[in-house]
Design a protein around this motif. Structure first.
Motif, PDB file in Angstrom:
ATOM      1  N   ASP A  86      53.894  -2.211  16.487  1.00 41.12           N
ATOM      2  CA  ASP A  86      54.447  -1.279  17.453  1.00 41.12           C
ATOM      3  C   ASP A  86      53.835  -1.598  18.957  1.00 41.12           C
ATOM      4  O   ASP A  86      54.487  -1.671  19.904  1.00 41.12           O
ATOM      5  CB  ASP A  86      54.401   0.122  17.197  1.00 41.12           C
ATOM      6  CG  ASP A  86      55.277   0.759  16.342  1.00 41.12           C
ATOM      7  OD1 ASP A  86      56.134  -0.256  16.043  1.00 41.12           O
ATOM      8  OD2 ASP A  86      55.032   1.916  15.900  1.00 41.12           O
ATOM      9  N   LEU A  87      52.679  -1.790  18.834  1.00 44.42           N
ATOM     10  CA  LEU A  87      51.767  -1.887  20.101  1.00 44.42           C
ATOM     11  C   LEU A  87      52.141  -3.363  20.770  1.00 44.42           C
ATOM     12  O   LEU A  87      52.502  -3.581  21.806  1.00 44.42           O
ATOM     13  CB  LEU A  87      50.354  -2.077  19.576  1.00 44.42           C
ATOM     14  CG  LEU A  87      49.301  -0.824  19.824  1.00 44.42           C
ATOM     15  CD1 LEU A  87      47.901  -0.949  19.146  1.00 44.42           C
ATOM     16  CD2 LEU A  87      49.321  -0.535  21.244  1.00 44.42           C
ATOM     17  N   VAL A  88      52.097  -4.331  19.804  1.00 48.69           N
ATOM     18  CA  VAL A  88      52.624  -5.696  20.381  1.00 48.69           C
ATOM     19  C   VAL A  88      53.986  -5.620  21.095  1.00 48.69           C
ATOM     20  O   VAL A  88      54.146  -6.225  21.953  1.00 48.69           O
ATOM     21  CB  VAL A  88      52.487  -6.742  19.194  1.00 48.69           C
ATOM     22  CG1 VAL A  88      52.939  -8.124  19.638  1.00 48.69           C
ATOM     23  CG2 VAL A  88      50.832  -6.834  18.891  1.00 48.69           C
ATOM     24  N   SER A  89      54.856  -4.952  20.517  1.00 45.81           N
ATOM     25  CA  SER A  89      56.388  -5.075  20.764  1.00 45.81           C
ATOM     26  C   SER A  89      56.353  -4.119  22.099  1.00 45.81           C
ATOM     27  O   SER A  89      57.181  -4.614  22.956  1.00 45.81           O
ATOM     28  CB  SER A  89      57.292  -4.520  19.737  1.00 45.81           C
ATOM     29  OG  SER A  89      57.566  -3.413  20.019  1.00 45.81           O
ATOM     30  N   GLN A  90      55.490  -3.098  22.351  1.00 48.09           N
ATOM     31  CA  GLN A  90      55.615  -2.457  23.394  1.00 48.09           C
ATOM     32  C   GLN A  90      54.874  -3.160  24.372  1.00 48.09           C
ATOM     33  O   GLN A  90      55.346  -2.923  25.990  1.00 48.09           O
ATOM     34  CB  GLN A  90      55.053  -0.857  23.289  1.00 48.09           C
ATOM     35  CG  GLN A  90      56.019  -0.114  22.370  1.00 48.09           C
ATOM     36  CD  GLN A  90      55.777   1.124  22.980  1.00 48.09           C
ATOM     37  OE1 GLN A  90      54.785   1.902  22.606  1.00 48.09           O
ATOM     38  NE2 GLN A  90      56.967   2.011  23.299  1.00 48.09           N
ATOM     39  N   ILE A  91      53.897  -3.724  24.238  1.00 50.33           N
ATOM     40  CA  ILE A  91      53.143  -4.400  25.344  1.00 50.33           C
ATOM     41  C   ILE A  91      54.157  -5.603  25.922  1.00 50.33           C
ATOM     42  O   ILE A  91      54.191  -5.862  26.940  1.00 50.33           O
ATOM     43  CB  ILE A  91      51.878  -5.331  24.687  1.00 50.33           C
ATOM     44  CG1 ILE A  91      50.848  -3.901  24.600  1.00 50.33           C
ATOM     45  CG2 ILE A  91      51.188  -6.146  25.744  1.00 50.33           C
ATOM     46  CD1 ILE A  91      49.780  -4.240  23.636  1.00 50.33           C
ATOM     47  N   ILE A  92      54.881  -6.214  25.063  1.00 52.65           N
ATOM     48  CA  ILE A  92      55.675  -7.294  25.531  1.00 52.65           C
ATOM     49  C   ILE A  92      56.813  -6.674  26.340  1.00 52.65           C
ATOM     50  O   ILE A  92      57.267  -7.014  27.325  1.00 52.65           O
ATOM     51  CB  ILE A  92      56.640  -8.137  24.299  1.00 52.65           C
ATOM     52  CG1 ILE A  92      55.305  -8.869  23.651  1.00 52.65           C
ATOM     53  CG2 ILE A  92      57.546  -8.947  24.652  1.00 52.65           C
ATOM     54  CD1 ILE A  92      55.798  -9.722  22.131  1.00 52.65           C
ATOM     55  N   ASP A  93      57.310  -5.395  25.761  1.00 57.23           N
ATOM     56  CA  ASP A  93      58.402  -4.777  26.732  1.00 57.23           C
ATOM     57  C   ASP A  93      57.773  -4.471  28.247  1.00 57.23           C
ATOM     58  O   ASP A  93      58.342  -4.797  29.264  1.00 57.23           O
ATOM     59  CB  ASP A  93      58.691  -3.353  26.275  1.00 57.23           C
ATOM     60  CG  ASP A  93      59.789  -3.248  24.950  1.00 57.23           C
ATOM     61  OD1 ASP A  93      60.211  -4.354  24.915  1.00 57.23           O
ATOM     62  OD2 ASP A  93      59.913  -2.357  24.301  1.00 57.23           O
ATOM     63  N   LEU A  94      56.557  -3.940  28.140  1.00 56.46           N
ATOM     64  CA  LEU A  94      55.938  -3.745  29.743  1.00 56.46           C
ATOM     65  C   LEU A  94      55.807  -5.192  30.451  1.00 56.46           C
ATOM     66  O   LEU A  94      56.234  -5.038  31.441  1.00 56.46           O
ATOM     67  CB  LEU A  94      54.575  -2.940  29.060  1.00 56.46           C
ATOM     68  CG  LEU A  94      54.503  -1.763  29.448  1.00 56.46           C
ATOM     69  CD1 LEU A  94      52.993  -1.352  29.381  1.00 56.46           C
ATOM     70  CD2 LEU A  94      54.889  -1.260  31.125  1.00 56.46           C
ATOM     71  N   SER A  95      55.446  -5.945  29.736  1.00 56.58           N
ATOM     72  CA  SER A  95      55.365  -7.266  30.603  1.00 56.58           C
ATOM     73  C   SER A  95      56.649  -7.979  30.910  1.00 56.58           C
ATOM     74  O   SER A  95      56.549  -8.415  31.935  1.00 56.58           O
ATOM     75  CB  SER A  95      54.295  -8.320  29.868  1.00 56.58           C
ATOM     76  OG  SER A  95      54.759  -8.876  28.746  1.00 56.58           O
ATOM     77  N   ARG A  96      57.564  -7.818  30.166  1.00 57.68           N
ATOM     78  CA  ARG A  96      58.943  -8.236  30.355  1.00 57.68           C
ATOM     79  C   ARG A  96      59.365  -7.422  31.495  1.00 57.68           C
ATOM     80  O   ARG A  96      59.892  -7.961  32.328  1.00 57.68           O
ATOM     81  CB  ARG A  96      59.924  -8.033  29.217  1.00 57.68           C
ATOM     82  CG  ARG A  96      59.871  -9.175  28.381  1.00 57.68           C
ATOM     83  CD  ARG A  96      61.059  -9.510  27.876  1.00 57.68           C
ATOM     84  NE  ARG A  96      61.239 -10.422  26.564  1.00 57.68           N
ATOM     85  CZ  ARG A  96      61.103  -9.890  25.290  1.00 57.68           C
ATOM     86  NH1 ARG A  96      61.431  -8.613  25.054  1.00 57.68           N
ATOM     87  NH2 ARG A  96      61.293 -10.675  24.216  1.00 57.68           N
ATOM     88  N   LEU A  97      59.277  -5.841  31.534  1.00 57.30           N
ATOM     89  CA  LEU A  97      59.550  -5.275  32.555  1.00 57.30           C
ATOM     90  C   LEU A  97      59.069  -5.551  33.943  1.00 57.30           C
ATOM     91  O   LEU A  97      59.668  -5.523  35.061  1.00 57.30           O
ATOM     92  CB  LEU A  97      59.407  -3.812  32.289  1.00 57.30           C
ATOM     93  CG  LEU A  97      60.183  -2.957  31.158  1.00 57.30           C
ATOM     94  CD1 LEU A  97      59.410  -1.570  31.053  1.00 57.30           C
ATOM     95  CD2 LEU A  97      61.696  -2.828  31.597  1.00 57.30           C
TER      96      LEU A  97
END
Ligand code: ADP
Length: 274
Positions: A86-97
């Motif tokens: 979960d953490l990794v996928s949300q961190i990726i979401d944030l950096s994509r945003l």
């Protein structure tokens, strides 16, 4: 800090000398400091589940003769790896945003569709938790922006509303358009009759990694990044987020974004709807 000013004699500068405008320099320092904080927080947050998994791996080795203990430790390893994922996928979401400006190539976004997507994604979870999830309608609301990002934002709010509620709670997702003289605002609300948030916590929940009541939040397996993602998406659409809450009564989260009505009408007229 050294500040170089760009002057009219720029052509006379020797090759390789970098000149930065004063404002850009302070802004870039600020962005750099935020980035450093974020990296420090991310490493800290990732180390917790990774540390737990390696301890549990040792425990499994030591308990090789005790199948019950092995099963228990393996179960906890599963929980910690899910948290890590979960953490990794949300961190990726944030950096994509951060790399993806929704107003650079805006689409006309049908808010009805956005809310339906978010509700559909959370329906199974809500049923399992005994929470009633209702779509209150979007009354034809449309905005200019990025549909995928807005679905992520509303999905995060609905997910929280379902998770931070007890069985029997109700969650309602709706949107309204508010007319102003210049432009319309679209207000998306996600209301729950869940556990609520104290006013001290409410001031901080949009910060990255901030979580209320560690014990309970941890039991729900969140990352503390969901609401900072919501805030980022609202801001990059030119809007804002808000929360009204009472402990034990429930919470209402609001995303308010400008509709960019004139552009929406023009795009609709030209048949450019995304
Ligand atoms: P998390 O991954 O912990 O859910 P969020 O950034 O989405 O991270 O939320 C931050 C904190 O705000 C949560 O840990 C929770 O304590 C609180 N919170 C968020 N939404 C709600 C809600 N609808 N009701 C009560 N508390 C909430």
């Amino acid at each position: 800090d050294p500040v170089l000013y760009l002057s009219a004699r720029v052509a006379a500068l020797p090759d390789g000398l970098v000149v930065v405008l004063a404002d850009d320099l302070t802004a870039s320092h600020r962005i750099e400091a935020t980035r450093r904080d974020f990296v420090a927080n991310v490493s800290h947050e990732l180390k917790t589940p990774i540390g737990a998994i390696s301890l549990l791996a040792e425990a499994v080795e030591d308990a090789a003769d005790d199948p019950d203990a092995v099963r228990r430790f393996a179960g906890r390893m599963g929980v910690e790896s899910a948290r890590l994922a979960d953490l990794v996928s949300q961190i990726i979401d944030l950096s994509r945003l951060q790399a993806d400006d929704p107003l650079a190539e805006p689409q006309v976004v049908d808010i009805d569709q956005v809310l339906h997507d978010a509700v559909d994604r959370c329906r199974v979870d809500a049923e399992q938790r005994g929470v009633t999830l209702t779509f209150g309608g979007a009354h034809g609301a449309k905005v200019l922006g990025n549909a995928r990002q807005l679905s992520t934002a509303v999905g995060n709010l609905v997910e929280n509303a379902v998770v931070y509620s007890d069985p029997g709670a109700r969650v309602v997702v709706a949107a309204h358009t508010r007319a102003h003289s210049e432009d319309d605002d679209v207000e998306i609300t996600v209301s729950d009759t869940g556990i609520g948030i104290s006013s001290a916590d409410a001031e901080r929940i949009f910060e990255r990694f901030y979580r209320v009541d560690y014990g309970r939040s941890r039991a729900n397996g969140g990352t503390g990044l969901g609401l900072s993602i919501v805030k980022h998406i609202a801001a990059s659409h030119g809007g804002k987020v808000g929360v009204w809450s009472q402990v034990g009564r429930g919470s209402t989260f609001t995303i308010t974004v400008p509709a960019h009505l004139a552009e929406v009408r023009a795009a609709d007229h030209e048949g450019l709807r995304a």
